[in-house]
Design an enzyme around this catalytic site. Structure first.
Site, PDB file in Angstrom:
ATOM      1  CD1 TRP A 143      -2.486  -2.151   1.271  1.00  0.00           C
ATOM      2  CD2 TRP A 143      -3.132  -0.677  -0.295  1.00  0.00           C
ATOM      3  NE1 TRP A 143      -3.570  -2.684   0.614  1.00  0.00           N
ATOM      4  CE2 TRP A 143      -3.982  -1.803  -0.349  1.00  0.00           C
ATOM      5  CE3 TRP A 143      -3.347   0.367  -1.199  1.00  0.00           C
ATOM      6  CZ2 TRP A 143      -5.033  -1.891  -1.261  1.00  0.00           C
ATOM      7  CZ3 TRP A 143      -4.396   0.276  -2.104  1.00  0.00           C
ATOM      8  CH2 TRP A 143      -5.217  -0.843  -2.133  1.00  0.00           C
ATOM      9  CG  LEU A 194     -24.181  -4.992  -3.626  1.00  0.00           C
ATOM     10  CD1 LEU A 194     -24.460  -5.492  -5.030  1.00  0.00           C
ATOM     11  CD2 LEU A 194     -25.467  -4.983  -2.797  1.00  0.00           C
TER      12      LEU A 194
HETATM   13  S1  NHW Z   1     -13.041  -6.833   1.489  1.00  0.00           S
HETATM   14  C1  NHW Z   1     -12.945  -8.586   1.453  1.00  0.00           C
HETATM   15  C2  NHW Z   1     -11.571  -9.096   1.111  1.00  0.00           C
HETATM   16  N1  NHW Z   1     -11.577 -10.552   1.090  1.00  0.00           N
HETATM   17  C3  NHW Z   1     -11.472 -11.327   2.174  1.00  0.00           C
HETATM   18  O1  NHW Z   1     -11.299 -10.876   3.273  1.00  0.00           O
HETATM   19  C4  NHW Z   1     -11.618 -12.826   1.935  1.00  0.00           C
HETATM   20  C5  NHW Z   1     -10.748 -13.650   2.809  1.00  0.00           C
HETATM   21  N2  NHW Z   1      -9.353 -13.265   2.663  1.00  0.00           N
HETATM   22  C6  NHW Z   1      -8.607 -13.476   1.550  1.00  0.00           C
HETATM   23  O2  NHW Z   1      -9.065 -14.032   0.554  1.00  0.00           O
HETATM   24  C7  NHW Z   1     -14.030  -6.513   0.008  1.00  0.00           C
HETATM   25  C8  NHW Z   1      -7.177 -12.968   1.584  1.00  0.00           C
HETATM   26  O3  NHW Z   1      -6.770 -12.822   2.918  1.00  0.00           O
HETATM   27  C9  NHW Z   1      -7.010 -11.618   0.829  1.00  0.00           C
HETATM   28  C10 NHW Z   1      -5.571 -11.109   1.005  1.00  0.00           C
HETATM   29  C11 NHW Z   1      -7.272 -11.822  -0.663  1.00  0.00           C
HETATM   30  C12 NHW Z   1      -7.942 -10.542   1.373  1.00  0.00           C
HETATM   31  N3  NHW Z   1      -8.121  -5.195   0.623  1.00  0.00           N
HETATM   32  O4  NHW Z   1      -1.610 -11.846  -0.892  1.00  0.00           O
HETATM   33  P1  NHW Z   1      -1.220 -11.336   0.439  1.00  0.00           P
HETATM   34  C13 NHW Z   1     -13.105  -6.411  -1.189  1.00  0.00           C
HETATM   35  O5  NHW Z   1     -13.026  -7.362  -1.956  1.00  0.00           O
HETATM   36  C14 NHW Z   1      -3.219  -6.415   1.622  1.00  0.00           C
HETATM   37  C15 NHW Z   1      -6.967  -4.648   0.160  1.00  0.00           C
HETATM   38  O6  NHW Z   1       0.055 -11.862   0.986  1.00  0.00           O
HETATM   39  P2  NHW Z   1      -3.522 -12.661   1.566  1.00  0.00           P
HETATM   40  C16 NHW Z   1     -12.310  -5.148  -1.400  1.00  0.00           C
HETATM   41  C17 NHW Z   1      -2.367  -6.424   2.882  1.00  0.00           C
HETATM   42  O7  NHW Z   1      -2.527  -5.201   3.600  1.00  0.00           O
HETATM   43  N4  NHW Z   1      -5.751  -5.062   0.510  1.00  0.00           N
HETATM   44  O8  NHW Z   1      -2.386 -11.517   1.519  1.00  0.00           O
HETATM   45  C18 NHW Z   1     -10.957  -5.387  -2.054  1.00  0.00           C
HETATM   46  C19 NHW Z   1      -0.977  -6.609   2.308  1.00  0.00           C
HETATM   47  O9  NHW Z   1      -0.483  -5.377   1.784  1.00  0.00           O
HETATM   48  P3  NHW Z   1       0.567  -4.528   2.649  1.00  0.00           P
HETATM   49  C20 NHW Z   1      -5.676  -6.099   1.362  1.00  0.00           C
HETATM   50  O10 NHW Z   1      -4.055 -12.682   2.929  1.00  0.00           O
HETATM   51  C21 NHW Z   1     -10.217  -4.084  -2.262  1.00  0.00           C
HETATM   52  C22 NHW Z   1      -1.230  -7.531   1.113  1.00  0.00           C
HETATM   53  O11 NHW Z   1      -2.648  -7.419   0.811  1.00  0.00           O
HETATM   54  C23 NHW Z   1      -6.830  -6.717   1.874  1.00  0.00           C
HETATM   55  O12 NHW Z   1      -3.018 -13.913   0.967  1.00  0.00           O
HETATM   56  C24 NHW Z   1      -8.885  -4.262  -2.957  1.00  0.00           C
HETATM   57  C25 NHW Z   1      -0.924  -8.968   1.464  1.00  0.00           C
HETATM   58  O13 NHW Z   1      -1.144  -9.745   0.328  1.00  0.00           O
HETATM   59  C26 NHW Z   1      -8.077  -6.214   1.473  1.00  0.00           C
HETATM   60  N5  NHW Z   1      -9.237  -6.729   1.917  1.00  0.00           N
HETATM   61  O14 NHW Z   1      -4.662 -12.075   0.580  1.00  0.00           O
HETATM   62  C27 NHW Z   1      -8.181  -2.964  -3.209  1.00  0.00           C
HETATM   63  N6  NHW Z   1      -6.438  -7.713   2.689  1.00  0.00           N
HETATM   64  O15 NHW Z   1       0.769  -3.251   1.879  1.00  0.00           O
HETATM   65  C28 NHW Z   1      -8.752  -2.243  -4.419  1.00  0.00           C
HETATM   66  C29 NHW Z   1      -5.094  -7.715   2.691  1.00  0.00           C
HETATM   67  O16 NHW Z   1      -0.088  -4.285   3.986  1.00  0.00           O
HETATM   68  C30 NHW Z   1      -7.979  -0.979  -4.737  1.00  0.00           C
HETATM   69  N7  NHW Z   1      -4.614  -6.744   1.903  1.00  0.00           N
HETATM   70  O17 NHW Z   1       1.811  -5.348   2.765  1.00  0.00           O
HETATM   71  C31 NHW Z   1      -8.503  -0.242  -5.940  1.00  0.00           C
HETATM   72  C32 NHW Z   1      -8.137  -0.969  -7.217  1.00  0.00           C
HETATM   73  C33 NHW Z   1      -8.777  -0.330  -8.463  1.00  0.00           C
HETATM   74  C34 NHW Z   1      -8.176   1.009  -8.741  1.00  0.00           C
HETATM   75  C35 NHW Z   1      -8.721   1.639 -10.012  1.00  0.00           C
HETATM   76  C36 NHW Z   1      -8.197   3.077 -10.372  1.00  0.00           C
HETATM   77  C1  EN5 Z   2     -17.336  -6.122   1.316  1.00  0.00           C
HETATM   78  N1  EN5 Z   2     -18.480  -5.516   0.691  1.00  0.00           N
HETATM   79  O1  EN5 Z   2     -17.552  -9.479  11.184  1.00  0.00           O
HETATM   80  C2  EN5 Z   2     -17.571  -6.365   2.756  1.00  0.00           C
HETATM   81  N2  EN5 Z   2     -19.739  -9.640  10.830  1.00  0.00           N
HETATM   82  O2  EN5 Z   2     -21.013  -7.315  13.264  1.00  0.00           O
HETATM   83  C3  EN5 Z   2     -16.444  -7.194   3.373  1.00  0.00           C
HETATM   84  N3  EN5 Z   2     -21.135 -10.306  14.036  1.00  0.00           N
HETATM   85  O3  EN5 Z   2     -21.940 -10.707  12.002  1.00  0.00           O
HETATM   86  C4  EN5 Z   2     -16.153  -6.816   4.796  1.00  0.00           C
HETATM   87  N4  EN5 Z   2     -17.692 -13.146  16.242  1.00  0.00           N
HETATM   88  O4  EN5 Z   2     -22.001  -9.218  16.273  1.00  0.00           O
HETATM   89  C5  EN5 Z   2     -17.098  -7.404   5.794  1.00  0.00           C
HETATM   90  N5  EN5 Z   2     -23.557 -10.750  16.707  1.00  0.00           N
HETATM   91  C6  EN5 Z   2     -16.689  -7.221   7.214  1.00  0.00           C
HETATM   92  C7  EN5 Z   2     -17.618  -7.954   8.155  1.00  0.00           C
HETATM   93  C8  EN5 Z   2     -17.238  -9.406   8.329  1.00  0.00           C
HETATM   94  C9  EN5 Z   2     -18.267 -10.223   9.050  1.00  0.00           C
HETATM   95  C10 EN5 Z   2     -18.472  -9.763  10.452  1.00  0.00           C
HETATM   96  C11 EN5 Z   2     -20.114  -9.186  12.136  1.00  0.00           C
HETATM   97  C12 EN5 Z   2     -20.672  -7.786  12.031  1.00  0.00           C
HETATM   98  C13 EN5 Z   2     -21.135 -10.148  12.727  1.00  0.00           C
HETATM   99  C14 EN5 Z   2     -22.163 -11.061  14.749  1.00  0.00           C
HETATM  100  C15 EN5 Z   2     -21.721 -12.465  15.073  1.00  0.00           C
HETATM  101  C16 EN5 Z   2     -20.500 -12.493  15.928  1.00  0.00           C
HETATM  102  C17 EN5 Z   2     -20.023 -13.877  16.177  1.00  0.00           C
HETATM  103  C18 EN5 Z   2     -18.727 -13.846  16.947  1.00  0.00           C
HETATM  104  C19 EN5 Z   2     -22.556 -10.270  15.995  1.00  0.00           C
HETATM  105  C20 EN5 Z   2     -24.159 -10.078  17.821  1.00  0.00           C
HETATM  106  C21 EN5 Z   2     -25.620  -9.852  17.505  1.00  0.00           C
HETATM  107  C22 EN5 Z   2     -26.438  -9.332  18.682  1.00  0.00           C
HETATM  108  C23 EN5 Z   2     -27.939  -9.500  18.393  1.00  0.00           C
HETATM  109  C24 EN5 Z   2     -28.757  -8.993  19.524  1.00  0.00           C
HETATM  110  C25 EN5 Z   2     -28.432  -7.566  19.847  1.00  0.00           C
HETATM  111  C26 EN5 Z   2     -26.957  -7.365  20.095  1.00  0.00           C
HETATM  112  C27 EN5 Z   2     -26.138  -7.869  18.959  1.00  0.00           C
END
Ligand code: NHW
Ligand code: EN5
Length: 388
Positions: free
Chosen positions: A5, A388
């Site tokens: 980043w 979403l």
């Molecule tokens: S947020 C949901 C993201 N997905 C998940 O959390 C699913 C479960 N996790 C994974 O699949 C909604 C992996 O952990 C992911 C990271 C893939 C998250 N956004 O490959 P490495 C979105 O989809 C940085 C951005 O080793 P990994 C939004 C982290 O800080 N960056 O990690 C997506 C580090 O960088 P640093 C994230 O765990 C927005 C690097 O990735 C991140 O195997 C994207 C590490 O990479 C996240 N959620 O894979 C950005 N999580 O600088 C869009 C980690 O700190 C930007 N990292 O070293 C804009 C692009 C378009 C621009 C157009 C002009």
């Molecule tokens: C990309 N568009 O943490 C979005 N969910 O509070 C990606 N907690 O469901 C990023 N841990 O508080 C998404 N129950 C980031 C969110 C990831 C998912 C997440 C939280 C949001 C959640 C629940 C379950 C916790 C289980 C233990 C939670 C409490 C509910 C309770 C109901 C009665 C009144 C008090 C609150």
């Protein structure tokens, strides 16, 4: 510290959070001819693919990747379970670019191991109209984590967005990155408290019994506001007008055309539900509300496998009090068998959350802009954008 980043046109913590900042693009647009023409290099065993979301076989692969590897809560008890129907809806808004639906496959087995998407959107930022990409569904298979694949995927989607002459993006995440423009909290309203407690989503409050809890969250069997009904195609112009009027007050908000409203807000079973209030005498549409359906897999449960959750989407209340409109949408969700109704503390949502027995969750949602600097952080109630 943030190896990747640090190199990107985003705000950095060292920029000085308290100082006055210039507002606008961080990097100026490049000439399109200067943009790298070939994809970024992946580790040699992997290759890029475009995921054709109209193809059932490919969507099954995307669904399998996400349902097993996408976002979990902090205690790894629940994992988002976006349906195929939902993903198709989310990824094909008017003007979408098929090659912004990016997959990574293992070269040998062709197994889909990673995914990232962008869709185009017009977003108002403090009154200025900015063409953006909304980035979502970044997912890397659990076995391929921490190998620095995510930065390559983010650079590749950025390159493809630039090729369409778009230079800004917005995204949300549950994790803190450089640097959120706003940090929001999830709130939850129990609809099926017994199941929520059984699966560990919520707990019995101190000095409460199950039967008192069930009574506490009880809702009427039908909606209360006269003229409350599902949105229909004929409502698109009126709903667009309501949304444009309402959303213009927020610092960050989508610029909705009628085409986008028709696409995103006309009801689709098990994907998006939208309702209007039509005045019974004048037939004028005075209010609007909506939610989308995003179940979660319950990771280790004996009795249940899925939590059925509704997420508040866009609302506009001009005549009906917002709290009354939200009470009716809770009734609709309860009647449709949802277990929980979730909302963020954005827009004017604070005004009804406590009243309608929502409680704060343990999750936060951080909002980000790519290549756009704001002069000051934004409060959740200044956000008019739902991703979403
Ligand atoms: S947020 C949901 C993201 N997905 C998940 O959390 C699913 C479960 N996790 C994974 O699949 C909604 C992996 O952990 C992911 C990271 C893939 C998250 N956004 O490959 P490495 C979105 O989809 C940085 C951005 O080793 P990994 C939004 C982290 O800080 N960056 O990690 C997506 C580090 O960088 P640093 C994230 O765990 C927005 C690097 O990735 C991140 O195997 C994207 C590490 O990479 C996240 N959620 O894979 C950005 N999580 O600088 C869009 C980690 O700190 C930007 N990292 O070293 C804009 C692009 C378009 C621009 C157009 C002009
Ligand atoms: C990309 N568009 O943490 C979005 N969910 O509070 C990606 N907690 O469901 C990023 N841990 O508080 C998404 N129950 C980031 C969110 C990831 C998912 C997440 C939280 C949001 C959640 C629940 C379950 C916790 C289980 C233990 C939670 C409490 C509910 C309770 C109901 C009665 C009144 C008090 C609150």
């Amino acid at each position: 510290w943030h190896m990747f980043w640090e190199t990107q046109p985003v705000r950095h913590y060292k920029d000085g959070e308290n100082q006055e900042q210039m507002e606008g693009a961080i990097d100026v647009p490049q000439p399109i001819s200067d943009i790298k023409q070939e994809p970024y290099n992946l580790p040699s065993n992997y290759e890029w693919c475009v995921c054709d979301v109209t193809n059932d076989r490919i969507m099954k692969e995307v669904y399998a990747l996400l349902s097993n590897n996408y976002v979990e809560d902090d205690d790894n008890m629940f994992r988002f379970d976006y349906s195929v129907q939902f993903l198709r809806w989310a990824l094909q808004p008017p003007g979408y670019f098929p090659d912004w639906h990016i997959g990574v496959r293992a070269k040998a087995s062709k197994k889909l191991v990673a995914f990232i998407t962008g869709i185009p959107a017009r977003v108002h930022v403090r009154g200025k109209l900015v063409f953006m990409a909304e980035i979502n569904f970044l997912c890397i298979h659990k076995k391929l984590r921490a190998k620095r694949l995510a930065p390559v995927m983010i650079k590749e989607v950025t390159r493809r967005v630039h090729l369409e002459n778009i230079w800004q993006a917005t995204y949300t995440a549950g994790v803190v990155l450089p640097v959120p423009i706003a940090t929001c909290q999830y709130w939850h309203r129990s609809l099926n408290p017994k199941k929520l407690i059984d699966v560990g989503f919520s707990r019995l409050a101190p000095r409460m019994t199950m039967s008192r809890t069930v009574k506490l969250y009880h809702l009427p069997k039908e909606t209360l506001t006269p003229g409350f009904r599902a949105m229909e195609k004929q409502d698109v112009p009126a709903v667009t007008q309501l949304l444009q009027g309402y959303l213009s007050q927020f610092v960050i908000a989508p610029d909705f055309s009628e085409a986008v409203v028709e696409y995103l807000l006309l009801p689709i079973k098990n994907v998006v539900n939208s309702y209007v209030i039509e005045n019974p005498e004048s037939h004028i549409i005075t209010d609007f509300c909506s939610f989308y359906t995003l179940p979660s897999t319950i990771i280790d449960s004996m009795n249940h496998t899925q939590l059925k959750a509704a997420y508040l989407y866009y609302n506009v209340a001009t005549v009906t009090p917002l709290v009354q409109l939200m009470n009716d949408i809770l009734i609709m969700a309860k009647l449709s068998n949802y277990d929980v109704f979730n909302a963020l503390d954005i827009m004017h949502n604070e005004s009804f959350l406590k009243n309608l027995k929502f409680g704060p969750g343990d999750g936060h949602l951080h909002y980000y802009l790519y290549n756009y600097s704001l002069s000051a952080p934004v409060k959740p109630l200044e956000l008019g954008l739902v991703l979403l």
